[in-house]
Write an enzyme that holds these catalytic residues in place. Structure first.
Site, PDB file in Angstrom:
ATOM      1  N   GLU A 129       0.796  -1.144  -0.026  1.00 42.95           N
ATOM      2  CA  GLU A 129       0.120  -0.053   0.015  1.00 42.95           C
ATOM      3  C   GLU A 129       0.892   1.126   0.046  1.00 42.95           C
ATOM      4  O   GLU A 129       1.870   1.377   0.795  1.00 42.95           O
ATOM      5  CB  GLU A 129      -0.894   0.070   1.216  1.00 42.95           C
ATOM      6  N   GLU A 134      -2.345  11.849   2.507  1.00 36.36           N
ATOM      7  CA  GLU A 134      -3.071  11.457   3.822  1.00 36.36           C
ATOM      8  C   GLU A 134      -2.885  12.271   4.898  1.00 36.36           C
ATOM      9  O   GLU A 134      -1.646  12.763   5.150  1.00 36.36           O
ATOM     10  CB  GLU A 134      -2.666  10.128   3.945  1.00 36.36           C
TER      11      GLU A 134
END
Length: 312
Positions: A129, A134
């Protein structure tokens, strides 16, 4: 708390030429993704809805080349009912070696919000990932991360702003992985939006993963980023904001599979709803109560994309 490492690295891309395979904007951008409606794996006050519901509720806007994805900002939530309606999109295509350039005009902001643009393999975390955009609760700067299965560590000289340690194993690190906090304060949240947004790019090869950021008004943004064409030359982009080299300590052939691009907005949950992180951001009440009872504060909880260009 994060540890600081200093590095001197030559960034070499072994792909000789990157050719554009997708130029996405407006409705074409939306068509390139599918909506995911499963329960929030980060345990948030989140209700991922389907595309039809999003259209009916006015949470999607296509205005020429711009695509806007919103969360519900008008409903008071039953404490015993589902979370706030929001979106989670996954690309129809998966990518191995590639470059992706995101032109983002606005990202979701507000207490309790957890927006992300990221990539993920089919077998998480064993196929990897890669978090590109973010953060939580309006707290700048942006944080990129690499999460893998066991047996992937980064060199001690990897980056100047490492968050946590050098072990990317999601299970061993409580899903912290190998994080990198950007140096640009306008790379996330309200400061990003006040500046008119900017560009994020990922370059993924067999040898390294590099993530770049340029603010909208930055000097020296590469012309193949501001005006994407049929080819792109990342070797001229300079030092990335986050860098993850493959090595004998992390063989990308074993740890990084083909990646789907994911765009989502969660509320509260494991990070944004963590009591320490929530209160440290100066957010009121507790996260779940705030998300339940303050819908109008999420009028700015939206992504606005100008384009996404992908090269392989």
């Amino acid at each position: 708390m994060f540890t600081v490492f200093v590095f001197l690295t030559l960034y070499v891309f072994h792909v000789a030429a990157w050719s554009r395979t997708a130029s996405l904007s407006g409705q074409n951008f939306l068509n390139a993704f599918q909506w995911q409606t499963f329960a929030d794996p980060t345990h948030g006050r989140t209700n991922y809805i389907d595309e039809s519901t999003a259209w009916n509720d006015g949470l999607i806007t296509v205005n020429g080349n711009q695509l806007t994805l919103r969360a519900d900002s008008y409903s008071y939530l039953d404490p015993n009912g589902p979370g706030r309606n929001t979106f989670r999109l996954s690309s129809n295509n998966a990518y191995t070696s590639h470059v992706a350039i995101f032109d983002i005009a606005h990202m979701p902001q507000g207490c309790g919000t957890w927006p992300a643009v990221w990539e993920v393999g089919q077998d998480w975390p064993n196929n990897g990932e890669i978090d590109i955009v973010e953060g939580v609760n309006n707290q700048s700067p942006n944080q990129a991360s690499l999460h893998t299965g066991s047996g992937c560590t980064m060199p001690g000289t990897r980056t100047i702003n490492a968050v946590g340690g050098l072990d990317c194993d999601a299970d061993a690190t409580g899903d912290t992985g190998c994080g990198t906090r950007f140096t640009a304060t306008n790379s996330f949240g309200p400061s990003f939006n006040d500046n008119g947004g900017g560009w994020y790019a990922i370059v993924m090869t067999d040898d390294a993963i590099s993530i770049y950021f340029w603010a909208r008004n930055s000097a020296g943004v590469p012309s193949d980023v501001t005006s994407p064409g049929q080819s792109v030359n990342p070797s001229a982009w300079g030092t990335p904001s986050a860098y993850y080299p493959g090595s004998s300590s992390c063989d990308f052939g074993d740890h990084i599979g083909s990646q789907n691009i994911v765009i989502n907005l969660a509320f509260c949950g494991d990070w944004a709803g963590n009591a320490q992180d929530y209160s440290a951001a100066g957010c009121p009440s507790d996260c779940v109560d705030y998300v339940n009872n303050n819908p109008s504060t999420f009028s700015d909880a939206y992504f606005e994309f100008n384009s996404l260009n992908i090269y392989e």
